[in-house]
Design an enzyme around this catalytic site. Sequence first.
Site, PDB file in Angstrom:
ATOM      1  N   TYR A  58      25.427  47.396  38.672  1.00  0.00           N
ATOM      2  CA  TYR A  58      26.221  47.512  37.449  1.00  0.00           C
ATOM      3  C   TYR A  58      25.757  46.460  36.433  1.00  0.00           C
ATOM      4  O   TYR A  58      25.537  46.753  35.264  1.00  0.00           O
ATOM      5  CB  TYR A  58      27.709  47.331  37.775  1.00  0.00           C
ATOM      6  N   ASP A  59      25.582  45.220  36.925  1.00  0.00           N
ATOM      7  CA  ASP A  59      25.132  44.144  36.034  1.00  0.00           C
ATOM      8  C   ASP A  59      23.807  44.498  35.371  1.00  0.00           C
ATOM      9  O   ASP A  59      23.584  44.195  34.208  1.00  0.00           O
ATOM     10  CB  ASP A  59      24.955  42.838  36.813  1.00  0.00           C
ATOM     11  N   LYS A  69      67.755  49.442  38.909  1.00  0.00           N
ATOM     12  CA  LYS A  69      67.277  48.091  39.233  1.00  0.00           C
ATOM     13  C   LYS A  69      67.493  47.772  40.715  1.00  0.00           C
ATOM     14  O   LYS A  69      68.475  48.207  41.318  1.00  0.00           O
ATOM     15  CB  LYS A  69      68.025  47.047  38.376  1.00  0.00           C
ATOM     16  N   TYR A  97      52.414  55.332  31.046  1.00  0.00           N
ATOM     17  CA  TYR A  97      53.513  56.173  31.506  1.00  0.00           C
ATOM     18  C   TYR A  97      54.234  56.926  30.395  1.00  0.00           C
ATOM     19  O   TYR A  97      55.226  57.591  30.647  1.00  0.00           O
ATOM     20  CB  TYR A  97      54.529  55.332  32.277  1.00  0.00           C
ATOM     21  N   LYS A 107      59.383  50.761  38.333  1.00  0.00           N
ATOM     22  CA  LYS A 107      59.502  50.023  37.075  1.00  0.00           C
ATOM     23  C   LYS A 107      58.660  48.769  37.200  1.00  0.00           C
ATOM     24  O   LYS A 107      58.954  47.882  37.992  1.00  0.00           O
ATOM     25  CB  LYS A 107      60.958  49.655  36.795  1.00  0.00           C
ATOM     26  N   CYS A 127      54.575   7.092  58.635  1.00  0.00           N
ATOM     27  CA  CYS A 127      53.948   5.919  59.258  1.00  0.00           C
ATOM     28  C   CYS A 127      54.116   4.645  58.456  1.00  0.00           C
ATOM     29  O   CYS A 127      53.753   3.566  58.915  1.00  0.00           O
ATOM     30  CB  CYS A 127      52.463   6.181  59.514  1.00  0.00           C
ATOM     31  N   GLU A 177      59.456  56.804  38.738  1.00  0.00           N
ATOM     32  CA  GLU A 177      58.270  55.932  38.834  1.00  0.00           C
ATOM     33  C   GLU A 177      58.740  54.519  39.137  1.00  0.00           C
ATOM     34  O   GLU A 177      59.865  54.175  38.825  1.00  0.00           O
ATOM     35  CB  GLU A 177      57.534  55.906  37.474  1.00  0.00           C
ATOM     36  N   CYS A 207      54.193   6.137  53.099  1.00  0.00           N
ATOM     37  CA  CYS A 207      54.296   7.380  53.857  1.00  0.00           C
ATOM     38  C   CYS A 207      55.611   7.383  54.642  1.00  0.00           C
ATOM     39  O   CYS A 207      55.901   6.432  55.361  1.00  0.00           O
ATOM     40  CB  CYS A 207      53.108   7.499  54.810  1.00  0.00           C
ATOM     41  N   ALA A 227      25.675  44.315  41.507  1.00  0.00           N
ATOM     42  CA  ALA A 227      24.373  43.927  40.961  1.00  0.00           C
ATOM     43  C   ALA A 227      23.774  45.072  40.150  1.00  0.00           C
ATOM     44  O   ALA A 227      23.221  44.872  39.072  1.00  0.00           O
ATOM     45  CB  ALA A 227      23.435  43.535  42.086  1.00  0.00           C
ATOM     46  N   CYS A 256      47.914   8.356  61.054  1.00  0.00           N
ATOM     47  CA  CYS A 256      49.333   8.648  60.799  1.00  0.00           C
ATOM     48  C   CYS A 256      49.769   9.769  61.741  1.00  0.00           C
ATOM     49  O   CYS A 256      49.116  10.814  61.809  1.00  0.00           O
ATOM     50  CB  CYS A 256      49.514   9.074  59.345  1.00  0.00           C
ATOM     51  N   ASP A 275      56.881  45.279  36.372  1.00  0.00           N
ATOM     52  CA  ASP A 275      57.332  44.069  35.708  1.00  0.00           C
ATOM     53  C   ASP A 275      56.164  43.434  34.972  1.00  0.00           C
ATOM     54  O   ASP A 275      55.473  42.575  35.485  1.00  0.00           O
ATOM     55  CB  ASP A 275      57.907  43.108  36.750  1.00  0.00           C
ATOM     56  N   CYS A 309      48.696   9.970  52.073  1.00  0.00           N
ATOM     57  CA  CYS A 309      48.787   8.875  53.017  1.00  0.00           C
ATOM     58  C   CYS A 309      47.361   8.692  53.543  1.00  0.00           C
ATOM     59  O   CYS A 309      46.749   9.632  54.029  1.00  0.00           O
ATOM     60  CB  CYS A 309      49.728   9.260  54.159  1.00  0.00           C
TER      61      CYS A 309
HETATM   62  S1  IVH Z   1      58.783  54.485  30.011  1.00  0.00           S
HETATM   63  C1  IVH Z   1      62.512  54.688  27.320  1.00  0.00           C
HETATM   64  N1  IVH Z   1      58.048  53.834  32.427  1.00  0.00           N
HETATM   65  O1  IVH Z   1      60.632  49.068  30.896  1.00  0.00           O
HETATM   66  C2  IVH Z   1      61.456  53.770  27.679  1.00  0.00           C
HETATM   67  N2  IVH Z   1      58.797  52.082  31.007  1.00  0.00           N
HETATM   68  O2  IVH Z   1      63.305  48.618  29.688  1.00  0.00           O
HETATM   69  C3  IVH Z   1      60.103  54.399  27.742  1.00  0.00           C
HETATM   70  N3  IVH Z   1      58.720  49.860  32.056  1.00  0.00           N
HETATM   71  O3  IVH Z   1      59.670  48.121  27.719  1.00  0.00           O
HETATM   72  C4  IVH Z   1      59.192  53.594  28.577  1.00  0.00           C
HETATM   73  N4  IVH Z   1      57.889  50.525  33.993  1.00  0.00           N
HETATM   74  O4  IVH Z   1      58.065  47.670  29.600  1.00  0.00           O
HETATM   75  C5  IVH Z   1      58.524  53.377  31.244  1.00  0.00           C
HETATM   76  N5  IVH Z   1      57.313  53.452  34.597  1.00  0.00           N
HETATM   77  C6  IVH Z   1      57.783  52.991  33.436  1.00  0.00           C
HETATM   78  C7  IVH Z   1      58.054  51.620  33.215  1.00  0.00           C
HETATM   79  C8  IVH Z   1      58.559  51.192  31.992  1.00  0.00           C
HETATM   80  C9  IVH Z   1      58.294  49.482  33.278  1.00  0.00           C
HETATM   81  C10 IVH Z   1      59.269  48.901  31.086  1.00  0.00           C
HETATM   82  C11 IVH Z   1      58.661  48.938  29.731  1.00  0.00           C
HETATM   83  C12 IVH Z   1      59.813  48.993  28.765  1.00  0.00           C
HETATM   84  C13 IVH Z   1      60.954  48.597  29.610  1.00  0.00           C
HETATM   85  C14 IVH Z   1      62.218  49.218  29.099  1.00  0.00           C
END
Ligand code: IVH
Length: 670
Positions: A36-37, A315, A227, A115, A412, A113, A409, A34, A432, A117, A427
Amino acid sequence: MPPSAKQDIEALRMEIERHNHLYYVTNQPELSDAEYDTLFQKLQSLEARHPELITPDSPTQRVGTAPSESFASIEHSIPMLSFGNAFDEGELRDFDKRIRSLLDTSDVVYVAEPKLDGLAVELVYRDGLLISGSTRGDGRVGEDVTANLRTIRSIPLRLRDANGIVPPTIEIRGEVFIEKQAFAALNRRREAEGAPTFANPRNLAAGTLRQLDTKVTASRSLSIYCYDVGLVEGLTIESQQQLLTLLPRLGVRVNPLFQICAGIEDVIGFYQRVRESRDSLPYEADGIVVKVDSFAARNTLGTVSRSPRWAIAGKFPASQGITKLRDIAISVGRTGALTPVAVLEPVRIHGVEISSATLHNEDEILRKDIRIGDSVVVERAGDVIPKVARSIPELRTGEERIFVMPTVCPVCGSEVVRTDAEVAHRCLNISCPARFAQSVLHFVSKSGLDAEGMGPQLIAQLIDGGIVKSLADVLTLDRATLLGLDRFGAKSADNLLAALETAKHTTLPRLLFALGIPGVGTHLADVLANRFGDLDALAQAQEDELSSIQEIGPLSAHGIVTFFSQPTNRRMIDDLRAAGLVLEPLPGGAHSAALSGLRFVFTGTLSSMTRSEAGERVTSLGGIVASSVSKSTNYVVLGENAGSKADKAREMDIPVLSESEFLEFLKSYE
Ligand code: IVH
């Protein structure tokens, strides 16, 4: 123009951006929503009075840009690369061997780090100002999605000055993604609206950034973790470690989960750790990313085709599996909704054997063109129920059958109905047996009467044996009856009887939930209990009285009134009381949420307390303090010199209280 307007606006912007940063980047908000608003609205109204002072980096400019026709292209000044993949620990070790031999050293520091998605984007900042943002596209040219990226609150519109280091140009790269919870919530909402659901968080992030209405993007709670950098001018960054320290100083969000690895063993440790905890991470991670820390070493290593030699993706094993859809079964829920369930040839995903998965509803099956006998992709994400992601029509033999929802159903034999407003088939037979069994399960569930030991199998046995024919019958079970059941010993009988005895002493919100009133979940049960105090008062409530409560929509109001108007339901409640059900007072006093759901707006200066003290008294009684008057406001409290909000309240016919009336009002509740 008063000279101070410009300064006021600038000061407000800085303050709001500071709070945005605290809230979205560091997760340590200092203000209530609130408060913040209030700041935000102040800025909006100042800007409305001085439109010439609106600048593109103002926090008010995150939403509302006019939808564009399509996306322009943006060429990345340095290509955005992708990774080579390692599918197991052995392949990660091979990567390390390659690096060490190319660099001719035995000591390589890596940064690992998760990865993420989602969708990779590049944000271009000139003199600290976000001037454009684009998708990765084909790596060389992406789409200009600046307007959509601006709506993401964790992307700063202006970089923070970290001790004088705002470089003239910095291109920051990161991943736009959605947290699992937000993803699930959005899909639930879409399902309820009958809109198609998103297959995975990545599709959602991509689809959301690449659609034309920024308001839609703004509504979808996307996040970003950065990143990497592209072109940087006026500043030398020497390593990934340094980058990951610099970015947060500039106000840019980085994933707090990463590890500096002194060698490949550390990398493998991180890989295993993230793999094992991936289900409990708030976002989807499909692997880890391993990067050589030193930028100088990266230059030596260089790039082959489109992947750098200095990085690799480790992966995780797939969270999908391919199997055969043997059949589609129907399960009948407590409300009578018929849910199609996939009967699968068992398949292992993340080490768990999956043999059934939800198919949601008929529309979804038709839309995804899933046929009985199809090869299908089954997905398991986190601890959610596995689902059938799609069919693979290329593998059809011609033997597959199109699924049709039954017209009666399966339990029943009563007629099944689908109303225009709903995606679900139902149903309608309230007696039932399938519905009844689910109702009993719901009645004794954790949020209901919480009778430990009443599992689905026991309930099925009790219903099949004609012992339990109503909810009240559950409460009057006796020792002799229980001992007569299959495989039921004296100890289990005594435990169950003790649990039932405890369950009989319940509270109003628990009972309201347990009864299975349409639309009444745990939250609404609390709201109703606080508002009405006892069951009889609620049973007599009218529809308009109910729907005037903030949390209750017209559908739930109708459901509640209909429920209590049915003689069978009223009789059931009498029977429960006769069976020994007792409602205990709520712990902490029934009044602790006396104002639950009521929205107050304060305006002007109060004389006996500050506005925030007044607000605290409201919230301590369960009420809500809002900063602007809208049709959901219940009371507007006027102090001295109240402005336009008072007029607005009168215009909208919202009850207005003077300060002394407000104090009287509180007294009656405290
Ligand atoms: S660094 C050399 N860091 O992976 C690539 N990419 O396959 C430099 N991705 O298109 C990017 N997590 O969408 C980096 N911690 C991370 C990542 C990351 C996901 C994705 C990114 C990129 C794809 C490459």
